[in-house]
Design a protein around this motif. Sequence first.
Motif, short mmCIF file in Angstrom:
data_model
loop_
_atom_site.label_atom_id
_atom_site.label_comp_id
_atom_site.label_asym_id
_atom_site.label_seq_id
_atom_site.Cartn_x
_atom_site.Cartn_y
_atom_site.Cartn_z
N VAL A 110 -10.46 -51.79 11.52
CA VAL A 110 -10.45 -53.25 11.69
C VAL A 110 -9.80 -53.86 10.45
O VAL A 110 -10.16 -53.54 9.32
CB VAL A 110 -11.89 -53.79 11.88
N ILE A 111 -8.80 -54.72 10.68
CA ILE A 111 -8.03 -55.35 9.60
C ILE A 111 -8.52 -56.78 9.44
O ILE A 111 -8.54 -57.55 10.42
CB ILE A 111 -6.52 -55.37 9.97
N ALA A 112 -8.94 -57.16 8.22
CA ALA A 112 -9.53 -58.49 8.01
C ALA A 112 -8.52 -59.60 8.34
O ALA A 112 -8.85 -60.55 9.05
CB ALA A 112 -10.04 -58.61 6.58
N ASP A 113 -7.31 -59.51 7.79
CA ASP A 113 -6.28 -60.53 8.04
C ASP A 113 -5.06 -59.86 8.66
O ASP A 113 -4.23 -59.29 7.94
CB ASP A 113 -5.82 -61.19 6.72
N PRO A 114 -4.92 -59.93 9.98
CA PRO A 114 -3.79 -59.26 10.62
C PRO A 114 -2.45 -59.75 10.08
O PRO A 114 -2.34 -60.86 9.56
CB PRO A 114 -3.94 -59.65 12.10
N ILE A 115 -1.44 -58.91 10.21
CA ILE A 115 -0.08 -59.24 9.74
C ILE A 115 0.74 -59.76 10.91
O ILE A 115 0.98 -59.02 11.86
CB ILE A 115 0.55 -57.99 9.09
N ARG A 116 1.11 -61.02 10.86
CA ARG A 116 1.82 -61.61 12.01
C ARG A 116 3.03 -62.44 11.62
O ARG A 116 3.83 -62.81 12.48
CB ARG A 116 0.87 -62.49 12.82
N THR A 117 3.19 -62.78 10.33
CA THR A 117 4.30 -63.64 9.93
C THR A 117 5.07 -62.98 8.79
O THR A 117 4.61 -61.99 8.20
CB THR A 117 3.77 -64.99 9.38
N ARG A 118 6.22 -63.58 8.51
CA ARG A 118 7.03 -63.08 7.40
C ARG A 118 6.24 -63.15 6.09
O ARG A 118 6.30 -62.24 5.27
CB ARG A 118 8.33 -63.88 7.31
N ALA A 119 5.48 -64.21 5.90
CA ALA A 119 4.68 -64.35 4.67
C ALA A 119 3.66 -63.22 4.58
O ALA A 119 3.43 -62.65 3.51
CB ALA A 119 4.00 -65.71 4.63
N ASP A 120 3.05 -62.86 5.73
CA ASP A 120 2.05 -61.77 5.73
C ASP A 120 2.66 -60.45 5.26
O ASP A 120 1.98 -59.62 4.66
CB ASP A 120 1.50 -61.54 7.15
N LEU A 121 3.95 -60.26 5.56
CA LEU A 121 4.61 -58.99 5.23
C LEU A 121 4.56 -58.68 3.75
O LEU A 121 4.54 -57.51 3.34
CB LEU A 121 6.10 -59.06 5.62
N GLN A 122 4.55 -59.74 2.94
CA GLN A 122 4.56 -59.54 1.48
C GLN A 122 3.33 -58.75 1.02
O GLN A 122 3.33 -58.16 -0.05
CB GLN A 122 4.61 -60.89 0.73
N ARG A 123 2.29 -58.74 1.83
CA ARG A 123 1.08 -58.00 1.46
C ARG A 123 1.24 -56.49 1.60
O ARG A 123 0.37 -55.72 1.22
CB ARG A 123 -0.10 -58.48 2.33
N LEU A 124 2.36 -56.09 2.21
CA LEU A 124 2.56 -54.68 2.48
C LEU A 124 3.55 -54.09 1.47
O LEU A 124 4.71 -53.89 1.76
CB LEU A 124 3.11 -54.55 3.90
#
Length: 359
Positions: A110-124
Motif C-alpha cells: 500500500v502506497i501512502a501517496d500514489p504517483i499520478r502527476t509530473r510533480a509526483d515523479l520527482q519523488r522517485l
Amino acid sequence: MSETPAAQSGQRPRGAAYDSVFLRAARNEPVPHTPVWFMRQAGRSLPEYLKVREGVPMLDACMRPDLVQEITLQPVRRHKVDAAIFFSDIVVPLKAVGIDVEIKGGVGPVIADPIRTRADLQRLRPLEPDDMPYITEAVGLLVAELGATPLIGFAGAPFTLASYLIEGGPSKSYENTKAMMYGEPELWAELVDRLAQITSAFLKIQIEAGASAVQLFDSWAGALAPDEYRRSVMPASAKVFDAVEPFGVPRIHFGVNTGELLGLMGQAGADIVGVDWRVPLDEAANRVGPGKGLQGNLDPAVLYAPTHVVETKAREVLHAAQALGGSHHIFNLGHGVMPTMDPDALTRLVAFVHEASAR
Ligand SMILES: Cc1c2[nH]c(c1CCC(=O)O)Cc1[nH]c(c(CCC(=O)O)c1C)Cc1[nH]c(c(CCC(=O)O)c1C)Cc1[nH]c(c(CCC(=O)O)c1C)C2
C-alpha cells in the motif's frame, strides 16, 4: 551507476553453484533431471516462516539480514528445491528511494501517496548502489551458506511496479495505471524509465553480492494487449534486461495471464520465459521461439488435489516440456505458492519431478 570490473569484462567469477542442475538447465546444458523451485516458496505456507515473522512487519523483515537468510533457507531445507529465491519484495527498492510504502497483511503493498502527476515523479529518485547495504549483506551471507545451491535474485518489472505506485495498492482493473499510459504517454514513459533504473540497480546489487540468476516479475502485464505491451512497457523492461546482460547470469521473465505476450516477453531480453498454467509448454515454446528456456507451469491449485492427481498433472508438464529437447526447462508452478497449501505436498512434488525426469 559506475560499472564494476566484472561487468566491464563481461565475466563473473564462477561461484560454487555454477555447475548446479538449475544453472546448467538455464544454460541449456545436459542435466541429470529437471530442476524445480517454486515462486513464493518462502512464506506463509511454512509454519517455520510464521514463527520467525511473529511480530515483525514484512518490510522490516526484508531489511534484517538474519531473518532474510533464515527465511530464504527454510524452503531449501524442507523441500530440497534446486534453487533458493531471495526473500524480499518487489517494493523494497521503492522504499529504499524514499517512497512511503507498507505491506499490509492480507492485502499487499500500500502506497501512502500514489504517483499520478509530473510533480509526483520527482519523488522517485534513482537507486544508488549503496542504498541497500542490508541487501548486499543478506545476499552475501546466503550465498556463503547455500554453497552449491544457486540463489535467484529478483525485482518487479516497471509496469507491475507502476501499477502499485499509481493505484496506491493492489488492483484488478488498473484503471488509473492505464489512464496514464493511454492519456499521458510522455509522463508514463518517464515513469517507467525511472522504474527501469531502480529495477536495474536493485538487480545489479543482488548479482554483485552473489546472486547467480535473476527473475523479473511483471506479474500483472497480462492485463495489456500485445500492441500496448510492445509500445508502452517492453522498452522499459528491455532496458532492465540490457542493464544486467553484461553479468552473464540467466535472466527469467515472468507474468500471469501472459499467453498472448510470451513471444514479446522473450524478445524483451529474457533467456527463460516463465509460463502460467493457461498455455501448455509445447505451445508456449512455439510462441517464444527457439533458443530460450521455459519455466513453469503446473496450476498451483492442483496441489490441493490428491497426490496421484498432482503426479499425473506434473507428468503432463514434463511431457509438454519435451518439445524443448529436454534440458531447457525449469519446473515451477504457474504462479506462487498459496498460503493455505500443504507444505508436504510441495516436498513430495519436488521428489516426484526429480524422479520422473531422471535421465
Ligand atoms: C519473490 C517474492 C515476492 N514477494 C515475496 C517474495 C519472496 C520469495 C518467496 O516468498 O519465496 C515475499 C512476500 N511478499 C508479500 C508476502 C506476504 C506477506 C507476509 O507474509 O506477511 C511475502 C511472503 C506481500 C506481498 N507483496 C506483493 C503482494 C501481492 C499483492 C497483490 O495481489 O497485488 C503481496 C501479498 C507484491 C508482490 N511481491 C512479489 C510479486 C511478484 C510475484 C507474484 O506475482 O506473486 C508481487 C506482485 C514478489
